[in-house]
Design a protein around this motif. Structure first.
Motif, PDB file in Angstrom:
ATOM      1  N   LYS A   1       2.524  -0.149   2.610  1.00 14.10           N
ATOM      2  CA  LYS A   1       2.115  -1.557   2.742  1.00 14.10           C
ATOM      3  C   LYS A   1       2.636  -2.342   1.538  1.00 14.10           C
ATOM      4  N   TYR A  48      -1.804   1.390   3.724  1.00 15.61           N
ATOM      5  CA  TYR A  48      -2.357   0.606   4.839  1.00 15.61           C
ATOM      6  C   TYR A  48      -3.809   0.250   4.585  1.00 15.61           C
ATOM      7  N   ASN A  49      -4.324  -0.767   5.306  1.00 10.31           N
ATOM      8  CA  ASN A  49      -5.753  -1.015   5.191  1.00 10.31           C
ATOM      9  C   ASN A  49      -6.495  -0.045   6.114  1.00 10.31           C
ATOM     10  N   GLU A  66      -5.798  -0.101   9.918  1.00  6.31           N
ATOM     11  CA  GLU A  66      -4.458   0.248  10.392  1.00  6.31           C
ATOM     12  C   GLU A  66      -4.225   1.755  10.395  1.00  6.31           C
ATOM     13  N   CYS A 124      -4.848   5.056   4.160  1.00  6.90           N
ATOM     14  CA  CYS A 124      -5.567   4.138   3.265  1.00  6.90           C
ATOM     15  C   CYS A 124      -6.373   4.927   2.234  1.00  6.90           C
ATOM     16  N   LYS A 177      -5.914   4.904  -1.784  1.00 10.41           N
ATOM     17  CA  LYS A 177      -7.002   4.344  -2.607  1.00 10.41           C
ATOM     18  C   LYS A 177      -7.570   5.390  -3.567  1.00 10.41           C
ATOM     19  N   TRP A 225      -7.221  -5.042  14.835  1.00  9.54           N
ATOM     20  CA  TRP A 225      -7.912  -3.840  14.357  1.00  9.54           C
ATOM     21  C   TRP A 225      -8.626  -3.089  15.478  1.00  9.54           C
ATOM     22  N   CYS A 254       0.796 -10.555   4.825  1.00  7.48           N
ATOM     23  CA  CYS A 254      -0.015 -11.585   4.166  1.00  7.48           C
ATOM     24  C   CYS A 254       0.784 -12.830   3.794  1.00  7.48           C
TER      25      CYS A 254
END
Ligand SMILES: Cc1cc2nc3c(=O)[nH]c(=O)nc-3n(C[C@H](O)[C@H](O)[C@H](O)COP(=O)(O)O)c2cc1C
Length: 285
Positions: A21, A26-27, A30, A35, A39, A67, A90
């Protein structure tokens, strides 16, 4: 340090555009596993020579991603993946103001793409001049962008010349295996002063029920190797090669076909910790 025609990297292994990303993974909607691994720092983007972001556009875009319907944009198929995210991102302003300061990577390469005119690319290049990144990747191999240049090689050459003149950063041009005039486009990029080529993007396919989308993963490796060889025959600037890389030996296939560096993309979806193991093994050798 390795010098890829002005792009100074600590090794020849890159994270390709998509899975990192904006450099942070990814969030949660996704791709939850990806993610969590980013993180919790189990995936360490700082180990790679370069981290190419998902393509960023001048304005924020929803793309096709929702989502509550993730299966509509990404699917596993027998020999890889198909996706049609449609450039959900974004926008360049939020990337620069919010994500870039939080990410703190010194190997970050924003990928940018335009939808309406080459001017959008130039505005984004000027905005990126204000931040410190390793290089900027120009994604000209997505169907949307192809419309802008309409295979007009003169227009492409004018754009590359303006981009090189304007940018404070080294520039990489991303090409696709099915691009018409592939070798000529690479040569034009070289002649205009672009620092490196990355290849390949996803391959456009039309899979029943999914519509036109991009295929990636193991099943496209042969196409990617052929494209890299074709480009290598026509230019001397470095090629960051990828497409279907799934093992360490795949990386060597790309090096043997003329690539000076490689990128991992779908491999992060199939076996997310494996790319950095390859980098770590390589460092130990
Ligand atoms: C989920 C996903 C998202 C991607 N997003 C982008 C993107 O935003 N911009 C881009 O230039 N390429 C994007 N790609 C293409 C990859 O960077 C890469 O060029 C392509 O997938 C081939 O490599 P692979 O077979 O190792 O995945 C994406 C690929 C995947 C699988």
């Amino acid at each position: 340090m390795i010098d890829l025609n002005g792009i100074r990297v600590k090794n020849r292994f890159f994270i390709g555009s998509g899975p990192a990303k904006y450099g942070n993974g990814y969030n949660i909607y996704e791709n939850p596993l990806n993610c969590i691994l980013f993180k919790t720092h189990l995936i360490k983007p700082e180990l790679f020579g370069g981290v190419i972001t998902k393509t960023i556009t001048i304005d924020p875009r929803k793309g096709n991603y929702r989502w509550y319907k993730p299966w509509k944009v990404l699917r596993k198929i027998q020999d890889g993946y198909i996706n049609r995210f449609g450039w959900n991102n974004c926008g360049i302003k939020e990337f620069i103001d919010k994500f870039y300061p939080a990410i703190k990577l010194n190997n970050l390469i924003p990928s940018i793409g335009a939808l309406k005119s080459p001017r959008e690319f130039l505005i984004m290049i000027a905005m990126l001049n204000k931040i410190n990144v390793l290089a900027v990747e120009l994604n000209i191999s997505c169907p949307h962008v192809k419309i802008i240049f309409r295979n007009d090689l003169k227009k492409l050459s004018q754009f590359f010349t303006q981009a090189v003149k304007l940018s404070n950063h080294s520039l990489i041009v991303k090409l696709g295996a099915m691009d018409s005039n592939l070798a000529r486009k690479a040569k034009i990029a070289e002649d205009c002063g672009i620092n490196a080529i990355s290849a390949i993007n996803t391959i456009p396919v039309n899979i029943n029920g999914f519509g036109i989308c991009g295929k990636s993963g193991r099943g496209i490796k042969e196409f990617a190797l052929a494209a890299v060889s074709e480009i290598a025959d026509s230019v001397d600037i470095p090629i960051i090669g990828g497409g279907g890389i799934d093992t360490e030996s795949d990386c060597y296939d790309f090096f043997n076909s003329g690539a000076q560096a490689v990128f991992f993309s779908s491999m992060f979806l199939a076996k997310p910790l494996a790319p950095q193991k390859i980098v770590q093994n390589f460092i130990k050798k």
